[in-house]
Motif scaffolding. Structure first.
Motif, PDB file in Angstrom:
ATOM      1  N   ILE A 148       0.835  -1.198   0.000  1.00 22.41           N
ATOM      2  CA  ILE A 148       0.000   0.000   0.000  1.00 22.41           C
ATOM      3  C   ILE A 148       0.867   1.243   0.000  1.00 22.41           C
ATOM      4  N   LEU A 149       2.000   1.164   0.681  1.00 17.13           N
ATOM      5  CA  LEU A 149       2.901   2.325   0.739  1.00 17.13           C
ATOM      6  C   LEU A 149       3.629   2.552  -0.583  1.00 17.13           C
ATOM      7  N   GLY A 150       3.401   1.695  -1.551  1.00 18.54           N
ATOM      8  CA  GLY A 150       3.941   1.975  -2.866  1.00 18.54           C
ATOM      9  C   GLY A 150       4.980   1.013  -3.377  1.00 18.54           C
ATOM     10  N   MET A 151       5.266  -0.027  -2.624  1.00 20.80           N
ATOM     11  CA  MET A 151       6.191  -1.022  -3.164  1.00 20.80           C
ATOM     12  C   MET A 151       5.416  -1.953  -4.070  1.00 20.80           C
ATOM     13  N   ASN A 152       6.004  -2.304  -5.196  1.00 21.41           N
ATOM     14  CA  ASN A 152       5.292  -3.288  -6.001  1.00 21.41           C
ATOM     15  C   ASN A 152       5.733  -4.686  -5.605  1.00 21.41           C
ATOM     16  N   LYS A 153       5.062  -5.654  -6.178  1.00 22.19           N
ATOM     17  CA  LYS A 153       5.308  -7.053  -5.795  1.00 22.19           C
ATOM     18  C   LYS A 153       6.763  -7.442  -6.040  1.00 22.19           C
ATOM     19  N   ASN A 154       7.325  -6.795  -7.071  1.00 20.59           N
ATOM     20  CA  ASN A 154       8.712  -7.043  -7.394  1.00 20.59           C
ATOM     21  C   ASN A 154       9.631  -6.700  -6.225  1.00 20.59           C
ATOM     22  N   ASN A 155       9.391  -5.504  -5.654  1.00 18.66           N
ATOM     23  CA  ASN A 155      10.205  -5.067  -4.519  1.00 18.66           C
ATOM     24  C   ASN A 155      10.030  -6.011  -3.335  1.00 18.66           C
ATOM     25  N   ILE A 156       8.769  -6.381  -3.086  1.00 14.55           N
ATOM     26  CA  ILE A 156       8.514  -7.288  -1.965  1.00 14.55           C
ATOM     27  C   ILE A 156       9.224  -8.606  -2.200  1.00 14.55           C
ATOM     28  N   GLY A 157       9.178  -9.053  -3.449  1.00  9.31           N
ATOM     29  CA  GLY A 157       9.890 -10.273  -3.806  1.00  9.31           C
ATOM     30  C   GLY A 157      11.362 -10.170  -3.464  1.00  9.31           C
ATOM     31  N   LYS A 158      11.945  -8.981  -3.713  1.00 10.92           N
ATOM     32  CA  LYS A 158      13.371  -8.806  -3.411  1.00 10.92           C
ATOM     33  C   LYS A 158      13.622  -8.896  -1.908  1.00 10.92           C
ATOM     34  N   ILE A 159      12.717  -8.278  -1.141  1.00  6.83           N
ATOM     35  CA  ILE A 159      12.876  -8.374   0.317  1.00  6.83           C
ATOM     36  C   ILE A 159      12.835  -9.835   0.750  1.00  6.83           C
ATOM     37  N   LEU A 160      11.830 -10.534   0.238  1.00  9.34           N
ATOM     38  CA  LEU A 160      11.693 -11.949   0.583  1.00  9.34           C
ATOM     39  C   LEU A 160      12.948 -12.720   0.207  1.00  9.34           C
ATOM     40  N   PHE A 161      13.452 -12.414  -0.990  1.00 11.94           N
ATOM     41  CA  PHE A 161      14.643 -13.098  -1.470  1.00 11.94           C
ATOM     42  C   PHE A 161      15.801 -12.900  -0.504  1.00 11.94           C
ATOM     43  N   TRP A 162      15.999 -11.636  -0.081  1.00  9.39           N
ATOM     44  CA  TRP A 162      17.104 -11.375   0.839  1.00  9.39           C
ATOM     45  C   TRP A 162      16.889 -12.020   2.199  1.00  9.39           C
ATOM     46  N   GLU A 163      15.621 -12.034   2.618  1.00  7.79           N
ATOM     47  CA  GLU A 163      15.348 -12.708   3.895  1.00  7.79           C
ATOM     48  C   GLU A 163      15.768 -14.169   3.839  1.00  7.79           C
ATOM     49  N   PHE A 164      15.422 -14.799   2.717  1.00 13.54           N
ATOM     50  CA  PHE A 164      15.772 -16.207   2.591  1.00 13.54           C
ATOM     51  C   PHE A 164      17.279 -16.402   2.532  1.00 13.54           C
ATOM     52  N   ILE A 165      17.946 -15.486   1.831  1.00  8.47           N
ATOM     53  CA  ILE A 165      19.409 -15.592   1.756  1.00  8.47           C
ATOM     54  C   ILE A 165      20.003 -15.507   3.163  1.00  8.47           C
ATOM     55  N   ILE A 166      19.515 -14.507   3.925  1.00  7.37           N
ATOM     56  CA  ILE A 166      20.049 -14.341   5.281  1.00  7.37           C
ATOM     57  C   ILE A 166      19.802 -15.588   6.115  1.00  7.37           C
ATOM     58  N   LEU A 167      18.551 -16.058   6.087  1.00  3.73           N
ATOM     59  CA  LEU A 167      18.206 -17.238   6.890  1.00  3.73           C
ATOM     60  C   LEU A 167      19.040 -18.444   6.474  1.00  3.73           C
ATOM     61  N   LEU A 168      19.151 -18.628   5.163  1.00  5.19           N
ATOM     62  CA  LEU A 168      19.836 -19.806   4.655  1.00  5.19           C
ATOM     63  C   LEU A 168      21.310 -19.785   5.034  1.00  5.19           C
ATOM     64  N   VAL A 169      21.960 -18.655   4.736  1.00  6.85           N
ATOM     65  CA  VAL A 169      23.401 -18.568   4.993  1.00  6.85           C
ATOM     66  C   VAL A 169      23.685 -18.732   6.479  1.00  6.85           C
ATOM     67  N   LEU A 170      22.867 -18.043   7.278  1.00  5.57           N
ATOM     68  CA  LEU A 170      23.051 -18.121   8.728  1.00  5.57           C
ATOM     69  C   LEU A 170      22.904 -19.560   9.219  1.00  5.57           C
ATOM     70  N   SER A 171      21.810 -20.216   8.795  1.00  2.00           N
ATOM     71  CA  SER A 171      21.584 -21.560   9.327  1.00  2.00           C
ATOM     72  C   SER A 171      22.618 -22.543   8.807  1.00  2.00           C
TER      73      SER A 171
END
Lengths: 671, 254
Positions: free
Chosen positions: A95-118
């Motif tokens: 709603i604040l103006g990010m498109n799905k693409n941007n959200i996808g990027k956030i999700l992608f980085w979250e997974f990278i962080i979680l994966l690398v850390l674990s």
């Protein structure tokens, strides 16, 4: 936009939700660690050199695959839970103006962080603990310990690849979910109105009927041979019934309680009963899964522990001496040949300082036992009707002089007198008729001394058996009796002063010695048994299973704990609103706490208690199946089952304390 | 007879680390007579919700006292407050606050169950009000199955079934459409006519115009009040609008 924007946002997302992500990351770490350790052990250099290491390696390899599959399923489950909680946040970004693409990027980085850390932490801890687990395993399968520290890069890569694949799959799944929904849905996803649970009489009662049938089967099974098959049927029924009962049965029970107005409209019951049916509708499947996991782990552990501890006894019953030589000899073999064989055998082992010799002949036949009479005369049996499966009794006829050599009791028998020992059958009569011959039972050997002589043995077969000791002249007569097909067997068993290692070396080479070949030329059925070898085979097989049982139990238990934790947290968020309303309507904090407490306790401990009940009813079956492995020690089984259950209950209670604190923090709003 | 006496109530909020102090209520005093229907108006931030929370004993005043039917709220122990609330007050909220795990009937019974009443008594009580509120046909349904207006009427039933001394309503029409609002306000007038005392916090002029007296709160003080006298609803509506305009444009005391 700077390069580090998305990683930063992703990191914040995880950090702000640490209550949810911390257990998730811990689970990932544990699963990765377990996977690395188990797959490392399956090819550990120390294991390869060991006797029986191959069997253990195969079992462990299977175990690592189980862990991988389980990790995939389980992370998928907990991930869906996390996404549900985070959707609101993503909707807000949208709603604040990010498109799905941007959200996808956030999700992608979250997974990278979680994966690398674990992966980094998981592998490091795995490497650190692998030696410890290796020592544990070697100890359990009684191998030799070495002190090299090994790291397997092959398995580091293997584990990393497997878990990366799992994470990619989760990421794709999340992206699909986000892109398919609009922002309003995302924001509201948490509080979609839930329909009230409907009581399903059919499925609820069906669950009850199935569980009663399954329990009935479990308790009434007589024959442990067919029990093996029935066990699986009963297990399947119990699993099905558990799900039905948790999902439908519990709602049905609440429904029935609601119908009882004078019960339902009482302050302590009113809130609990109606919220309970909601809770069970949502969580029934999860709780049933926990219950089944617990039951599996309990049954697995208590039976393998019993098997592991009890196997020594069992092997001693089967192999009373270090070595035994057994051969079946033609009934008409003349005495010269018999003594030739005897001489050669003694020559074979004579150099090893043998002692505690057991030396006996036996006639082994399968008799038919009908109307209190034993028949092995084929002529007589022609006119009888009988069922081979239920009426046959394995009969061993042994000269009493052979027994007297190894027994403290010395029996003097006339030709018409016998001494007996029945196994798995009742025989208390003072007379015994065999074909047309009537004998007086002079003595029935007492249970407490029966197995000391080494002649009477218990094998894994659970057919009824009877040992009949006769006078030497009677034995000669029976040996050549007409119309019977007895097998004359000579058994020669003894102890040595050798170490297990040396015994096994002898065992491995003895078949290729000239003496042994000469014996086999005369009696082709001649075999040599070596107790040390049997024990070793057993420990590498069952020790590996036992070890895997423990490791998998830890993994399953970990999963159960995380399911529970997530349930508590998600219920906390749901109950928070109700908690506020109830307070406004005039419920005291104490009343609310009490009501919620009782619900949480019921939901929490129901799986454990049900698992306990399952275990109780599985008990007769486990006992009978263990009989096949020659484990007769029921007291040991009861003890290990009870200890397993208590350890689990304590562990469970600790988890309950920790998670219920998280729950109260959410509900009472203090962060 | 005075049922509620609010005496010089003051409420100061301090931020968590004790830094800033916010004075939500400066000095509020008023009385409500038995059978009155009082509306409290004010802009957002004027302190109306704080006042209502204090009246509902959900919050404690920094100083001052509230006396309900001769009983000072200060003297009631913390752990007895919920019971006191249950026995003496009825609540109607903007967001209905019905529990989604209960049927509407059970939602209404909730305070009675807590009070330990028998099921037959609950039924008698509900029968006597269900028709009046027009909810007899939906009692077996669940909150998610009915409209907002119906939910609010159920909430009213829950509030009055305990025969409370005072009914507190917090923006009861806030989440309703205009038709449902009209119905609800008519209902309030009816239950007021039956002898129930109502105190309603609202910023809807329409809702306030049904009351017998309107109090205006500004900057934490009772700024002004209007009695209905012989006015019709429409006339009272005009008066309230006028007063609000004056308040907003910053006119002096009228």
């Amino acid at each position: 936009m700077s390069m580090s924007f998305y990683p930063k946002l992703a990191f914040n997302g995880i950090y702000k939700n640490k209550k949810l992500y911390l257990p998730y990351i811990l689970t990932c770490i544990c699963l990765i660690m377990m996977h690395y350790i188990i797959s490392f052990l399956s090819e550990a250099p120390a294991l390869k050199q060991m006797f029986g290491g191959d069997t253990v390696a195969i079992i462990l390899n299977m175990g690592s695959q189980i862990v991988a599959i389980f990790s995939g399923l389980f992370l998928f489950y907990s991930n869906s839970f996390l996404t549900k909680r985070r959707k609101k946040e993503f909707g807000m970004y949208n709603i604040l103006g990010m498109n799905k693409n941007n959200i996808g990027k956030i999700l992608f980085w979250e997974f990278i962080i979680l994966l690398v850390l674990s992966i980094i932490i998981g592998i490091l801890v795995g490497i650190g603990l692998s030696k410890l687990f290796e020592l544990g395993l070697i100890n359990i399968i009684s191998g030799e310990i070495n002190y090299n520290f090994d790291i397997s890069f092959k398995h580091i890569i293997e584990t990393s690849v497997i878990f990366s694949l799992i994470f990619i799959f989760l990421l794709v799944n999340n992206l699909a979910q986000i892109s398919l929904s609009n922002p309003i849905e995302l924001i509201k996803s948490e509080n979609v109105g839930e329909k009230p649970p409907k009581a399903n009489w059919f499925l609820g009662l069906l669950g009850l009927i199935i569980i009663i049938c399954a329990y009935y089967i479990a308790v009434t099974i007589e024959d442990p041979i067919s029990a093996f098959f029935m066990f699986f049927i009963a297990v399947f029924m119990v699993v099905l019934a558990t799900y039905l009962l948790f999902i439908f049965g519990s709602v049905l029970l609440c429904h029935i309680l609601k119908k009882n107005k004078s019960y339902y409209y009482k302050a302590p019951h009113f809130i609990s009963v109606s919220s309970m049916s909601y809770r069970m509708k949502q969580n029934g499947a999860g709780l049933a899964s926990i219950c089944i996991l617990l039951t599996m782990v309990l049954v697995m552990l208590s039976s393998t522990i019993t098997l592991y501890i009890g196997m020594d006894d069992s092997i001693n019953l089967r192999y009373p001496r270090d070595f035994s030589v057994e051969m079946q000899i033609d009934n008409n073999t003349d005495n010269n040949t018999l003594s030739l064989i005897r001489d050669k055998t003694q020559l074979l082992f004579g150099k090893y300082n043998i002692k505690n010799v057991i030396d006996y002949y036996s006639l082994e036949t399968e008799s038919i036992y009908i109307n209190g009479i034993f028949y092995n005369d084929t002529k007589l049996l022609e006119s009888k009707t009988f069922d081979v499966n239920t009426d046959s009794v394995l009969t061993y006829i042994i000269p009493v002089s052979n027994l007297n050599q190894v027994s403290e009791q010395k029996y003097q028998l006339q030709n018409n007198q016998i001494v007996i020992y029945p196994i798995f059958m009742e025989y208390t009569s003072s007379e015994l008729q065999m074909n047309n011959e009537k004998y007086t039972v002079k003595s029935i050997i007492d249970d407490s001394i029966a197995y000391k002589n080494g002649i009477i043995r218990r094998n894994e077969a659970i057919y009824p058996k009877i040992y009949i000791f006769v006078s030497d002249s009677e034995f000669s007569k029976l040996k050549t009796a007409e119309n019977t097909i007895p097998m004359l067997q000579w058994t020669y068993a003894f102890d040595t002063n050798l170490s297990n290692e040396q015994q096994m070396n002898i065992y491995k080479t003895i078949n290729s010695t000239d003496d042994m070949k000469a014996i086999k030329d005369i009696v082709s059925s001649a075999i040599i048994n070596c107790k040390a070898f049997e024990i070793n085979t057993f420990y590498s097989l069952f020790g590996g299973l036992f070890y895997l049982g423990i490791v998998l139990s830890i993994v399953f238990l970990l999963a159960a704990v995380l399911i529970i934790y997530y349930k508590q947290v998600s219920e906390g968020y749901e109950d928070k609103h109700r908690f506020e309303i109830m307070q406004k309507v005039g419920m005291t904090k104490k009343e609310i706490r009490k009501s919620i407490n009782s619900q949480v306790i019921v939901a929490f401990f129901m799986p454990l208690i049900t698992a306990g009940i399952h275990l109780c009813f599985a008990f007769p079956m486990i006992r009978k199946i263990l009989l096949i492995f020659n484990i007769f020690n029921t007291a040991l089984l009861i003890k290990s089952a009870i200890i397993c259950f208590i350890v689990f209950a304590m562990f469970y209670a600790i988890i309950y304390r920790v998670t219920s604190n998280a729950y109260y923090n959410i509900v009472s709003n203090s962060k | 007879m005075t049922i509620l006496d609010v005496k010089q109530v003051k409420k100061i909020y301090t931020t968590r680390f004790g830094g800033n102090k916010v004075e939500a209520l400066k000095n509020v005093s008023f009385e409500v007579e038995q059978g009155e229907y009082v509306a409290i108006m004010g802009e957002s931030g004027s302190g109306k919700t704080t006042l209502l929370n204090i009246l509902a004993s959900l919050d404690k005043p920094t100083s001052g006292n509230i006396i309900l039917d001769g009983q000072p709220l200060n003297n009631i122990k913390e752990n007895k407050l919920a019971t006191f609330r249950r026995d003496n007050l009825g609540f109607v909220f903007q967001e209905f606050n019905l529990l989604d795990t209960f049927t509407l009937e059970d939602n209404i019974y909730l305070p009675l169950v807590l009070a330990g009443k028998s099921h037959s008594e609950m039924q008698t009580r509900l029968n006597s009000i269900a028709n009046k509120l027009g909810i007899s046909h939906i009692l077996k349904k669940y909150p998610y199955e009915v409209s907002g207006g119906q939910k609010q009427r159920v909430a009213v039933a829950r509030a009055i079934i305990t025969n409370p001394k005072l009914i507190l309503a917090d923006e009861p029409t806030g989440a309703l459409d205009s038709k449902a609002t009209d119905e609800l306000l008519r209902l309030f007038s009816n239950i007021n006519a039956d002898g129930n005392t109502i105190l309603m916090v609202t910023h809807s002029v329409k809702a306030a115009s049904h009351a017998s007296r309107v109090l205006f709160i500004k900057d934490g003080e009772v700024f002004h009040q209007i009695y209905r006298g012989t006015c019709t609803n429409e006339q009272l509506y005009q008066k309230i609008s006028y007063t609000l305009t004056m308040l907003a444009t910053g006119g002096d005391r009228i």
